[in-house]
Design an enzyme around this catalytic site. Sequence first.
Site, mmCIF file in Angstrom:
data_model
loop_
_atom_site.group_PDB
_atom_site.id
_atom_site.type_symbol
_atom_site.label_atom_id
_atom_site.label_comp_id
_atom_site.label_asym_id
_atom_site.label_seq_id
_atom_site.Cartn_x
_atom_site.Cartn_y
_atom_site.Cartn_z
ATOM 1 N N ASP A 273 40.462 41.455 48.689
ATOM 2 C CA ASP A 273 39.466 41.478 49.811
ATOM 3 C C ASP A 273 38.808 39.931 49.895
ATOM 4 O O ASP A 273 39.057 39.549 51.289
ATOM 5 C CB ASP A 273 38.208 42.144 49.452
ATOM 6 C CG ASP A 273 37.577 41.935 48.037
ATOM 7 O OD1 ASP A 273 38.448 41.342 47.272
ATOM 8 O OD2 ASP A 273 36.405 42.009 47.723
ATOM 9 N N ARG B 56 34.807 35.137 45.058
ATOM 10 C CA ARG B 56 33.723 35.388 44.450
ATOM 11 C C ARG B 56 34.249 36.318 43.149
ATOM 12 O O ARG B 56 35.406 36.693 42.968
ATOM 13 C CB ARG B 56 32.544 36.098 45.141
ATOM 14 C CG ARG B 56 33.336 37.606 45.868
ATOM 15 C CD ARG B 56 31.928 38.149 46.606
ATOM 16 N NE ARG B 56 32.582 39.372 47.469
ATOM 17 C CZ ARG B 56 32.541 39.778 48.544
ATOM 18 N NH1 ARG B 56 31.787 38.838 49.281
ATOM 19 N NH2 ARG B 56 32.816 40.873 49.070
ATOM 20 N N ASP B 57 33.353 36.993 42.656
ATOM 21 C CA ASP B 57 33.638 37.734 41.404
ATOM 22 C C ASP B 57 34.146 39.184 41.727
ATOM 23 O O ASP B 57 33.660 40.332 41.495
ATOM 24 C CB ASP B 57 32.470 38.042 40.293
ATOM 25 C CG ASP B 57 31.129 38.428 41.125
ATOM 26 O OD1 ASP B 57 31.274 38.696 42.375
ATOM 27 O OD2 ASP B 57 30.046 38.290 40.561
ATOM 28 N N GLU B 58 35.025 39.045 42.719
ATOM 29 C CA GLU B 58 35.586 40.611 43.204
ATOM 30 C C GLU B 58 37.134 40.428 43.041
ATOM 31 O O GLU B 58 37.843 40.983 42.375
ATOM 32 C CB GLU B 58 34.926 40.800 44.515
ATOM 33 C CG GLU B 58 35.055 42.311 44.840
ATOM 34 C CD GLU B 58 33.819 42.775 45.624
ATOM 35 O OE1 GLU B 58 32.792 42.086 46.380
ATOM 36 O OE2 GLU B 58 33.990 43.965 46.226
ATOM 37 N N ASP C 143 40.660 47.292 53.391
ATOM 38 C CA ASP C 143 40.789 45.951 53.749
ATOM 39 C C ASP C 143 42.404 46.083 54.116
ATOM 40 O O ASP C 143 42.917 45.510 55.057
ATOM 41 C CB ASP C 143 40.399 45.058 52.833
ATOM 42 C CG ASP C 143 39.046 44.991 52.688
ATOM 43 O OD1 ASP C 143 38.640 46.021 52.235
ATOM 44 O OD2 ASP C 143 38.185 44.118 52.645
ATOM 45 N N TRP D 157 39.597 53.762 53.760
ATOM 46 C CA TRP D 157 39.802 53.049 52.526
ATOM 47 C C TRP D 157 41.294 53.836 51.857
ATOM 48 O O TRP D 157 42.437 53.424 52.004
ATOM 49 C CB TRP D 157 38.546 53.133 51.568
ATOM 50 C CG TRP D 157 38.012 51.880 51.799
ATOM 51 C CD1 TRP D 157 37.998 50.599 51.186
ATOM 52 C CD2 TRP D 157 37.093 51.433 53.112
ATOM 53 N NE1 TRP D 157 37.035 49.716 51.683
ATOM 54 C CE2 TRP D 157 36.459 49.988 52.931
ATOM 55 C CE3 TRP D 157 36.649 52.014 54.008
ATOM 56 C CZ2 TRP D 157 35.551 49.517 53.679
ATOM 57 C CZ3 TRP D 157 35.985 51.433 55.033
ATOM 58 C CH2 TRP D 157 35.519 50.128 54.918
ATOM 59 N N GLU E 36 33.987 37.402 56.259
ATOM 60 C CA GLU E 36 33.793 38.696 55.918
ATOM 61 C C GLU E 36 32.769 39.033 57.229
ATOM 62 O O GLU E 36 32.995 40.471 57.461
ATOM 63 C CB GLU E 36 32.953 38.781 54.738
ATOM 64 C CG GLU E 36 32.722 40.298 54.070
ATOM 65 C CD GLU E 36 32.286 40.237 52.691
ATOM 66 O OE1 GLU E 36 32.053 39.232 52.118
ATOM 67 O OE2 GLU E 36 32.408 41.371 52.113
ATOM 68 N N HIS F 83 38.163 36.467 54.112
ATOM 69 C CA HIS F 83 38.162 37.860 54.120
ATOM 70 C C HIS F 83 39.126 38.519 55.341
ATOM 71 O O HIS F 83 38.645 38.591 56.484
ATOM 72 C CB HIS F 83 36.920 38.527 54.250
ATOM 73 C CG HIS F 83 36.366 39.596 53.463
ATOM 74 N ND1 HIS F 83 35.887 39.103 51.963
ATOM 75 C CD2 HIS F 83 36.096 41.021 53.362
ATOM 76 C CE1 HIS F 83 35.668 40.362 51.300
ATOM 77 N NE2 HIS F 83 35.759 41.460 52.127
HETATM 78 C C1 BGC Z 1 34.525 44.346 49.746
HETATM 79 C C2 BGC Z 1 34.908 44.716 51.001
HETATM 80 C C3 BGC Z 1 35.208 46.115 50.643
HETATM 81 C C4 BGC Z 1 33.921 46.773 50.504
HETATM 82 C C5 BGC Z 1 33.947 48.150 50.464
HETATM 83 C C6 BGC Z 1 33.154 44.856 49.458
HETATM 84 O O1 BGC Z 1 32.510 44.090 48.291
HETATM 85 O O2 BGC Z 1 34.762 42.740 49.834
HETATM 86 O O3 BGC Z 1 35.982 43.975 51.833
HETATM 87 O O4 BGC Z 1 36.276 46.957 51.605
HETATM 88 O O5 BGC Z 1 33.232 45.934 49.524
HETATM 89 O O6 BGC Z 1 32.530 48.639 50.512
#
Ligand code: BGC
Length: 888
Positions: A459, A463-465, A472, A536, A746, A767
């Site tokens: 995504d 960040r911490d993701e 996405d 998704w 984003e 994003h």
């Molecule tokens: C992500 C998104 C993702 C979404 C889903 C977010 O934290 O960055 O791009 O699809 O969560 O809820």
Amino acid sequence: MLAVNKITLDHELSLCGVDQFPVLGWEINSNHQCVEQVSYQLQCSYDESFTEVLFDSGVVISNASANIILNDISLHPSTLYFVRGRVIDNYGEKSEWSSVAKFVSGLVDNSWQADFISGESVQDKANSKVTLLRKEFALKNNVAIKSAFVHSSGLGIYQLFLNGNKVGSDELTPGWSSYHHHLLYQTYDVTEQLQSSGNVIGAEVGAGWYKGDMGFTRDRNYYGEQTAFIGQLVINYEDGTTQTVVTDDSWRAEDSPVLFAEIYDGEIYDAGQQRSGWNKTDFDASHWRPVEIVAHDKKTLTAQGACKVKQIEVLQPLRLMTTPQGDSVIDFGQNLSGWVEFKVRGQRGEKVILRHFEVLDADGNVYLDNLRSAKQRVEYILNGGEQEVYHPRFTYHGFRYVKVEAYPGELLLENFNAIVIHSEMAQVGHFKCSNNDLNQLHHNILWGLKGNFVDVPTDCPQRDERLGWTGDAQIFCRTASYLMQTSSFFSKWLTDLKYDQTPEGGVPHVVPDILAGHCANDINLAEGGTHSAAAWADAAVINPWTLYLMYGDTRVLENQYDSMKAWIEFMLVHSQNLIWGYKLQFGDWVALDAKEGSYFGATPSDLVCTAYFAYSTELFSKAAKALGREDDHQKYRDLHQQIVERFQFEFFTPSGRLAARTQTAHILALYFNLVPAAFKERTVNTLVELLKEHDGHLVTGFVGTPYFCHALSQNGREKEAWELLLKEDFPSWLYQVKAGATTIWEHWDGVKPDGSMWSADMNSFNHYAYGAVGEWLYRAVAGIEADENEPGFKHVIISPVIGGGLSWVKAAVHTNYGEIAVHWQVQESNSGQRVRLNIKVPHNTHATLKLAALRDVISADDLQIEKQGNNGVVKVGSGEYQLEYLRD
Ligand code: BGC
């Protein structure tokens, strides 16, 4: 003259490490127009000069020059293969043999003798240090080496060395996958790296995604508690014998100077603890500790022939500045994923400390808040004395800027570079036009892809993701595939999707799935679950179908078929009377019509869910047809029809009003063909009204945005589509461009018009999701559209949507067959618009050219253009054409 241009292997130019014979294709060169292949001949050999041919297809009467599967050849492990081809065309011309393409087989049939070895113990579970592993070995005396290949993988991130040099140029190997089902191994040709005097093979292994600290919940050890490495070096001698060096308990381990390395948090490196020469001979490793053998199912090991993460390019810094708060900041001018490489000279123990970040705040100060808990920090402790050069290797950062917190000596830009890393893919799409803001938008979309295609479609990279959010990846897949050759990239990810699906066919929100079982403290996911949200989860169907459309390769449909079907069945089981819904739905995520403070857009969830249920079911039934699975084709075609009827009954009033008065509801209904014919006009008109109500702006989120322009331009509203694309004030694509973005944000209001930021809670500036409008640039503006009946651009529909006040557009897409190019130029005149159109259609393909609003043809290179209503239509063979015409 007829010639076979490059031969492709699994859509790549070369492959190193494959478990099965690659799918073949080639491009044809000729100076004729309308060239069609009549027959081909392929040969395969162990030697480049083809003295001994191990496979000869003979002359095959066929016009297929892509997606050729040779079923009759079984591969030997660790072997170099050469392939060549020649063709005869419809002019009776016969090409010479092509230049050769080569590939190396992996450890076919899983012939692993090596074990996974670790320099850690389970007590190191919480450790983020990197370990070194090494082994010395000798070659056979006086026998020449024919070839040598090493196959390697790791639990964590590894780098491999032979006699002091890094093996290959891949980074972050083995990447991230559903490790317990699907662990990729890499294969390298090391023939030239071996030495008769004695050899050392070594590896460095860090925590990476396998063992490290991942996810917004900041758990660790998702896959295991110890890092490990597996390697099998196969040396083929000229006398026909083979020597194998494997990882086993004879290897030795030691800690590396990388004291700490984590994907989000960065790296700490103490150059004073370097073990100089550790990966060479004449090094005393007698005090190194024994390794531990680690259990991991070797059947999970799968060859990765291509698309590995690499250092792709190097950017010089733009400027050095001091912020109002007094921080020293280097600006690289481009938001990217990768590392900073620096040179430094100083005393032992002095430090370089860098923090990587994306944007400056409204006052021009360092803005770290949107990184959330990710530190993106590098600390380098100098050895002292000579100049030292360093970049990290067991982490990566998403950044445009670095804050230099410590640096001995004078801070000079010449000592810094940014190294861009991402999965290696060929760029296939190019787009330029007379509007520079649109060019910048295209640039930003492309860099959104680069920043986020780091082994997994993430995504965001900062960040911490950095997770493989399926939504996405779903909405961006088509755009990505116009920009880059994504076949290997997405095929790998879809394999993980398949493995991480729930037993009932539910599709995780993120792939590889690290959310399941780890979200007890997340407000949404604790109750709502970690899988199966509309748009998704539909990545399970839409992405394989998109790859099939773009490359025409049925293998991806074969490989994903059960997964696709399981997802449709999951929706069916959880639908009520065909209206689908399941636990937590993201709906039209982050749409601007959401309630204040909410991420969930205003379009009702059951409408979004059922629209996607219909769409995916339709695509699945087409996929079944493409594979000749007639029963499924009919069954799911009927199901699709029933869902559409149900959708229409549920969401349209008897007089044709769509019950949800949102832009996204109308976009989905139109783009997914869910509108009864009698209500089409009204639906289109309402969509245009909904635009007007927002002064021509979109208020859509992840679900509506990708198809907004299509929904307009496919329904006679090209003008409105162009106006929407070219809006410059908030919210719009060009608002970000005008604000100086170098990637896609984003949020439409990542930085608000007053300079303040969207909540730091979730505000990525890299994003790619809204970059999904890129496909409109290629499919509509350039008008390069695939035909599902002849996928992979064997037939292309060229139908440019001229407009937007642009005076020219030049776009090209490199397909399996070669480059499709469209160049339009418009001159306004009193009598309407005069258009000059140049197109290029690759050999062995054909095109249908559609000219919208055609009034008069001025010249057309002998093409007989047929008038169909307001449009001109003509079928075109391969070659280059120039047309001039007047349009209304
Ligand atoms: C992500 C998104 C993702 C979404 C889903 C977010 O934290 O960055 O791009 O699809 O969560 O809820």
